[in-house]
Design an enzyme around this catalytic site. Structure first.
Site, PDB file in Angstrom:
ATOM      1  N   VAL A 153      50.942  40.767  24.792  1.00  0.00           N
ATOM      2  CA  VAL A 153      52.129  39.915  24.706  1.00  0.00           C
ATOM      3  C   VAL A 153      52.944  40.018  25.990  1.00  0.00           C
ATOM      4  CG1 VAL A 153      54.209  39.386  23.386  1.00  0.00           C
ATOM      5  CG2 VAL A 153      52.156  40.207  22.205  1.00  0.00           C
ATOM      6  N   TYR A 154      53.205  41.228  26.416  1.00  0.00           N
ATOM      7  CA  TYR A 154      53.975  41.440  27.642  1.00  0.00           C
ATOM      8  C   TYR A 154      53.259  40.844  28.850  1.00  0.00           C
ATOM      9  CZ  TYR A 154      56.268  43.918  31.478  1.00  0.00           C
ATOM     10  OH  TYR A 154      56.934  44.228  32.638  1.00  0.00           O
ATOM     11  N   ALA A 155      51.979  41.146  28.984  1.00  0.00           N
ATOM     12  CA  ALA A 155      51.225  40.636  30.129  1.00  0.00           C
ATOM     13  C   ALA A 155      51.238  39.112  30.155  1.00  0.00           C
ATOM     14  CB  ALA A 155      49.786  41.166  30.097  1.00  0.00           C
ATOM     15  N   SER A 157      53.563  37.136  29.086  1.00  0.00           N
ATOM     16  CA  SER A 157      54.870  36.663  29.546  1.00  0.00           C
ATOM     17  C   SER A 157      54.971  36.747  31.066  1.00  0.00           C
ATOM     18  CB  SER A 157      55.999  37.473  28.891  1.00  0.00           C
ATOM     19  OG  SER A 157      56.135  38.768  29.454  1.00  0.00           O
TER      20      SER A 157
END
Length: 243
Positions: A153-155, A157
């Site tokens: 999820v972070y990557a 974004s």
């Protein structure tokens, strides 16, 4: 002037009360800028102002509140009169398996890491375009350049925001504006508190974490290039990252 390259300039930094944002603020303050520190942490802002005095202009905002987010640039201009540097730094982190991620947390992270950055940059552009000069920096991540399996999820974004930086840069360079991103590997901040415990322990043991002050030094380098030079993206990582 050589030791105070930002004399007479105003910078605004989101997420400025701690971590990379604080390191960015301290680097710009050391270079002579007045800095509008944007954060929802009133105590952290007060501590920065007490340490650095009148060069610090605190602005308490919750950027996840759409109404408050819209006021960022107007308030910066009202408080400081101009805006030369915008560092869109505020962000959230979610690590671990996607199946375990809370969907409300996903919404908050994507809003802050992607939509808020886009809106803050969009709102700063008219003022900078009118003046024919300005610098926009965005905190991206090494995760924008590698499909990191423990943080989908972070990557994602950061991949999105990396595309935003590069496409926006190509739209606005003709107005005298520079747009770039800084993509650090893991930095010793509270943001990585959600890392898998074994991964965090391994990184600490191997010396695979960056001190925030190193980010501040790179930001100074990026912003002090001649106006005809844009540092599009800096990827930096601990030398032991691959251990």
């Amino acid at each position: 002037m050589k030791n105070r390259p930002f004399e007479g300039q105003v910078a605004a930094i989101t997420g400025a009360a701690s971590g990379i944002g604080r390191a960015s603020a301290e680097a710009l303050l050391a270079g002579g800028a007045r800095v509008v520190l944007v954060d929802r942490d009133a105590a952290g802002l007060a501590a920065m102002q007490a340490e650095h005095g009148d060069a610090v202009i605190p602005l308490q905002l919750d950027l996840l509140d759409a109404a408050q987010c819209r006021t960022l640039v107007p308030q910066v201009l009202a408080l400081a009169g101009r805006l030369d540097i915008l560092h869109a730094n505020a962000g959230l982190y979610i690590g671990g398996d996607l199946v375990d991620a809370d969907t409300d947390a996903i919404d908050r992270m994507l809003q802050l890491n992607v939509a808020v950055v886009m809106k803050n940059v969009r709102d700063a552009l008219p003022h900078m375009i009118e003046r024919g000069s300005g610098d926009i920096l965005v905190t991206s991540s090494l995760a924008a350049h590698y499909p990191t399996p423990w943080e989908p999820v972070y990557a994602s974004s950061k991949w999105a925001i990396d595309c935003f930086v590069q496409t926006t840069r190509r739209q606005v360079f003709r107005h005298g504006l520079r747009v770039g991103s800084i993509s650090p590997g893991p930095v010793l901040t509270g943001l990585i508190a959600d890392w898998p415990a074994d991964k965090l322990a391994q990184a600490r043991a191997s010396g695979s974490l960056i001190e925030p002050a190193e980010i501040g030094a790179v930001i100074t380098f990026m912003l002090t290039r001649p106006r005809g030079v844009t540092i599009r993206d800096v990827v930096l990582m601990p030398s032991n990252f691959d251990l």
